[in-house]
Design an enzyme around this catalytic site. Structure first.
Site, mmCIF file in Angstrom:
data_model
loop_
_atom_site.group_PDB
_atom_site.id
_atom_site.type_symbol
_atom_site.label_atom_id
_atom_site.label_comp_id
_atom_site.label_asym_id
_atom_site.label_seq_id
_atom_site.Cartn_x
_atom_site.Cartn_y
_atom_site.Cartn_z
ATOM 1 C CB CYS A 1 31.218 -21.076 -38.296
ATOM 2 S SG CYS A 1 32.401 -21.981 -39.052
ATOM 3 C CG HIS B 1 27.106 -14.247 -44.755
ATOM 4 N ND1 HIS B 1 26.368 -15.523 -45.214
ATOM 5 C CD2 HIS B 1 27.658 -14.766 -43.491
ATOM 6 C CE1 HIS B 1 26.397 -16.425 -44.228
ATOM 7 N NE2 HIS B 1 27.398 -16.133 -43.296
ATOM 8 N NE ARG C 1 26.420 -22.852 -45.242
ATOM 9 C CZ ARG C 1 27.180 -22.061 -44.694
ATOM 10 N NH1 ARG C 1 28.073 -22.287 -43.515
ATOM 11 N NH2 ARG C 1 27.421 -20.607 -45.006
ATOM 12 C CG ASP C 2 26.099 -19.593 -41.450
ATOM 13 O OD1 ASP C 2 26.581 -20.404 -40.776
ATOM 14 O OD2 ASP C 2 26.376 -18.431 -42.048
ATOM 15 C CG HIS D 1 27.222 -14.610 -38.572
ATOM 16 N ND1 HIS D 1 26.689 -15.743 -38.151
ATOM 17 C CD2 HIS D 1 27.660 -14.796 -39.666
ATOM 18 C CE1 HIS D 1 27.159 -16.592 -38.921
ATOM 19 N NE2 HIS D 1 27.597 -16.074 -40.090
#
Ligand code: COA
Ligand code: ZN
Length: 317
Positions: free
Chosen positions: A242, A209, A13-14, A211
């Site tokens: 994103c 989560h 997904r991400d 990055h």
């Protein structure tokens, strides 16, 4: 018994939402199957957003259906799909999804850019969707996005993250994923953010989560583990970013986190050699090399081990 760390794979997904190449359903299924073979049991599979907003994930319902038909979803302990609003929830529910992830940015402007709602509207929608999911027996995880900083509004106050986490848990969310969406965090900021969350809600409810925008993803995760966090998101090969949050680069790589924690004596359930095979598939599907840091070293070690094993075999035959 070694202590467990749960790594949730969010690459499908991400990771894929931000790729120039749209991976077909068959490619996503091949990736999912290989990740399962490598020991991954928690996955965010896709998202039910507007297909024109994220065309890479426009096949969400088809993918969920195929993952169920092929018996892949049932091999997972958690097979999540992201939903941005009630319409997305209804599409996911109709597709048979039993675990959803909602997104609430803790900053004002990112909510508008990402899901076209103010913070107040987005919080209200999250509560409504969470209650509806609880009635349907669907598990809910809420991402608190931009929890360490927003590309538009700057640093995010930890007190705001804490208030929103408490509000979503009160509404029935079973997990909160504290997301450093753009990789703005520094390890020294982690305790002020995570320690109060861990005290208030405990290990079962809080996931981190991160990055890896500034190469600090593993350092952030390690610092969070020192604060008691035992659930982490990661994406194979460090894919990600994103499209609505400028400056966001990929998630911290699954192989980097699995290595970090396995090497420290935690049990992730993930087989690092097999992850190397998954990276080959990622490269074949996307036509580019992964962004993770440890893969080259791991591949080297594997080559040495194989050469030694071949020598021993040759000597004993
Ligand atoms: N799935 C599919 N279609 C949707 C939808 C969803 N989740 N939500 C809304 N729509 C449709 C509506 O039915 C409506 O269609 P119509 O014009 O044919 O009647 C149209 O989109 C507009 O609806 P509206 O409620 O005004 O939504 P919006 O245009 O404000 O879009 C989002 C809101 C959240 C769906 C959209 O901004 C989006 O998908 N963003 C992507 C966010 C994302 O993936 N971020 C990265 C992960 S955090
Ligand atoms: Zn992310």
């Amino acid at each position: 018994m070694p202590e467990k760390i749960r790594i949730t794979e969010v690459g499908l997904r991400d990771g894929l939402q931000n790729q120039p190449v749209a991976v077909p359903v068959e490619g996503k299924l091949a990736l999912l199957e290989q990740l399962i073979e490598a020991g991954v049991r928690h996955v965010e599979l896709t998202s039910f957003v507007r297909p024109d907003a994220v065309p890479q994930l426009a096949d969400a319902a088809q993918l969920v259906d195929a993952a169920m038909q092929r018996g892949l979803a049932s091999r997972l302990d958690d097979c999540m799909a992201l939903v941005p609003n009630m319409k997305g929830y209804e599409r996911a529910h109709a597709a048979g999804v039993k675990s959803v992830a909602l997104v609430l940015a803790v900053s004002e402007t990112l909510n508008v850019k990402n899901i076209n709602m103010t913070l107040d509207q987005a919080s209200g929608i999250c509560e409504t969707v969470t209650r509806r999911a609880a009635d349907d027996g669907v598990r809910v995880r809420v991402y608190l996005a931009a929890a360490m900083g927003c590309p538009f509004d700057g640093p995010s106050p930890p007190a705001r993250v804490q208030a929103l986490a408490a509000r979503m848990i009160d509404a029935g969310a079973d997990r909160i994923a504290v997301a450093d969406t753009i990789g703005a965090g520094h390890p020294q900021d982690v305790p002020a953010l995570f320690e109060p969350l861990m005290r208030a809600h405990g290990q079962a409810r809080i996931a981190a989560h991160f990055h890896d925008t500034r190469g600090l993803g593993s350092a952030l995760a390690w610092q969070a583990a020192l604060c008691g966090v035992r659930q982490f998101d990661a994406s194979i090969g460090g894919l990600g970013g994103c499209p609505f949050a400028p400056g966001a680069s990929g998630n911290v790589a699954t192989e980097d986190l699995a290595f970090l924690f396995e090497h420290a004596g935690f049990a992730t359930g993930i087989d690092l050699d097999r992850l190397l095979d998954v990276l080959d598939t990622v490269e074949a599907l996307l036509g580019r090399r992964h962004q993770g840091r440890v893969a080259a070293w791991l591949a080297n070690q594997r080559t040495k081990r194989r050469a030694q094993a071949a020598q021993i075999n040759a000597l004993s035959s």
